[in-house]
Design an enzyme around this catalytic site. Structure first.
Site, PDB file in Angstrom:
ATOM      1  N   ASP A   1      14.310  -2.217 -28.789  1.00 12.67           N
ATOM      2  CA  ASP A   1      14.219  -1.060 -27.902  1.00 12.67           C
ATOM      3  C   ASP A   1      15.608  -0.584 -27.469  1.00 12.67           C
ATOM      4  OD1 ASP A   1      11.641  -0.036 -27.333  1.00 12.67           O
ATOM      5  OD2 ASP A   1      11.148  -1.825 -26.171  1.00 12.67           O
TER       6      ASP A   1
ATOM      7  N   LYS B   1       2.290   0.976 -33.652  1.00 10.91           N
ATOM      8  CA  LYS B   1       3.563   0.386 -34.064  1.00 10.91           C
ATOM      9  C   LYS B   1       3.321  -0.714 -35.097  1.00 10.91           C
ATOM     10  CE  LYS B   1       5.840   1.572 -29.724  1.00 10.91           C
ATOM     11  NZ  LYS B   1       6.147   1.185 -28.345  1.00 10.91           N
TER      12      LYS B   1
ATOM     13  N   GLN C   1       6.079  -3.833 -24.396  1.00  7.00           N
ATOM     14  CA  GLN C   1       5.606  -2.476 -24.075  1.00  7.00           C
ATOM     15  C   GLN C   1       5.679  -2.241 -22.565  1.00  7.00           C
ATOM     16  OE1 GLN C   1       4.858  -0.176 -26.390  1.00  7.00           O
ATOM     17  NE2 GLN C   1       4.431   1.354 -24.827  1.00  7.00           N
TER      18      GLN C   1
HETATM   19  N1  GUN Z   1       6.911   2.785 -23.047  1.00  2.90           N
HETATM   20  C1  GUN Z   1       7.187   4.103 -23.222  1.00  2.90           C
HETATM   21  N2  GUN Z   1       8.171   4.249 -24.115  1.00  2.90           N
HETATM   22  C2  GUN Z   1       8.542   3.019 -24.513  1.00  2.90           C
HETATM   23  C3  GUN Z   1       9.516   2.541 -25.428  1.00  2.90           C
HETATM   24  O1  GUN Z   1      10.269   3.286 -26.069  1.00  2.90           O
HETATM   25  N3  GUN Z   1       9.574   1.198 -25.554  1.00  2.90           N
HETATM   26  C4  GUN Z   1       8.772   0.359 -24.858  1.00  2.90           C
HETATM   27  N4  GUN Z   1       8.928  -0.952 -25.042  1.00  2.90           N
HETATM   28  N5  GUN Z   1       7.868   0.769 -24.002  1.00  2.90           N
HETATM   29  C5  GUN Z   1       7.752   2.091 -23.828  1.00  2.90           C
END
Ligand code: GUN
Length: 295
Positions: free
Chosen positions: A120, A53, A97
């Site tokens: 998110d 990311k 995350q």
């Molecule tokens: N873990 C798995 N998918 C995601 C996501 O889309 N966002 C975040 N923050 N964590 C995740």
């Protein structure tokens, strides 16, 4: 013939549009959007996601920040870190995350994020806006929004289509159902307790599979011509003793039945990251009173 939906190419186009809009924001207002990813603990998969990311953000002209707390960090420490990021003007997007270590309540953490920086789209305010029709003011969850963009690329009109979403997670299934409803699909949200999933799926013009079970959906469950979006990323052992990634849909069996299908990898994954960058740019424009691009 079943079309293979090229998520990577679609994501590259979206990232290029985000980069162009970020360059414009810089030229017009002297602003660079900033994204901060927060990682708690040492889960190897999460480390890879956070690193990817960050790299993608920099490539699109978005400043990337990372915060790393040990697995032993307390919930209070994480909440204090988030409070600092909420008031840090360089940061337009905050991503914590998931999953978090078990002693930390993810909902309490998500609720602590400034909803305007919640890239998110997990905060209750953004969830509420999505479901209540104010979705052009919400920040939309990245994976389902990426799925929707791919569906729009395959179908000229989603209205009236029978859509089945498999899996009811807060990250994918529930927001996917809300987005498809907003597109006037007839939506069924199926899950582990749903009876006779095969019969249900055979009606679906649109299938979004997000159950996290390798090749759960068999080819003969798919309606001929359906558009299939496979959100699953499951690591399974291969014949040579190594491991390989497969989706929630038996990809080979779907050939010749589905009208179009996303591969794993190379389908939904790249779109999720592209949508995260899109959300960061949108959050930056909104926070700083700039016109937001339609992406
Ligand atoms: N873990 C798995 N998918 C995601 C996501 O889309 N966002 C975040 N923050 N964590 C995740």
């Amino acid at each position: 013939m079943t079309k293979r939906i090229d998520g990577r190419a679609r994501a590259d186009r979206l990232v290029a549009d985000v980069a162009a809009a970020a360059a414009q924001l810089k030229a017009v207002a002297g602003l660079a959007p900033g994204l901060c990813a927060v990682l708690v603990g040492d889960d190897p998969a999460s480390q890879v996601y956070v690193r990817n990311k960050g790299k993608a953000a920099i490539a699109a002209g978005i400043n990337s920040f990372q915060e790393h707390l040990p697995a032993s960090a307390s919930e209070a420490e994480l909440l204090a870190l988030i409070a600092g990021l909420n008031s840090d003007d360089r940061v337009d997007g905050i991503l914590v995350q998931l999953p978090l270590p078990r002693h930390i309540d993810p909902q309490r953490v998500i609720d602590a994020i400034d909803p305007g920086k919640d890239v998110d789209g997990f905060h209750a305010l953004n969830v509420g806006r999505l479901w209540s029709g104010g979705w052009n003011r919400a920040l939309l969850p990245c994976t389902p929004y990426g799925c929707l963009l791919m569906l729009r690329g395959e179908l000229t009109d989603l209205a009236g289509a029978d859509a089945v979403v498999l899996g009811r997670s807060n990250i994918v299934g529930k927001p996917m159902a809300a987005l498809l409803l907003a597109e006037n699909c007839t939506v069924t949200l199926a899950h582990s307790k749903t009876r006779d999933i095969a019969t249900l799926l055979r009606r679906a013009d649109i299938l979004v599979a997000a159950v996290g079970r390798p090749e759960f959906v068999r080819g003969d469950w798919i309606k001929p011509g359906a558009v299939v979006i496979d959100v699953g990323i499951n690591r399974v052992s291969a014949a040579d003793g190594k491991s390989t990634l497969v989706g929630d849909v038996a990809f080979a069996e779907a050939q010749g039945i589905a009208g179009a299908i996303t591969p794993v990898p190379g389908g939904v994954g790249p779109m999720t990251i592209a949508c995260l960058l899109r959300n960061t740019l949108i959050a930056a424009c909104r926070r700083r009173g700039q016109a937001e691009p339609q992406l």
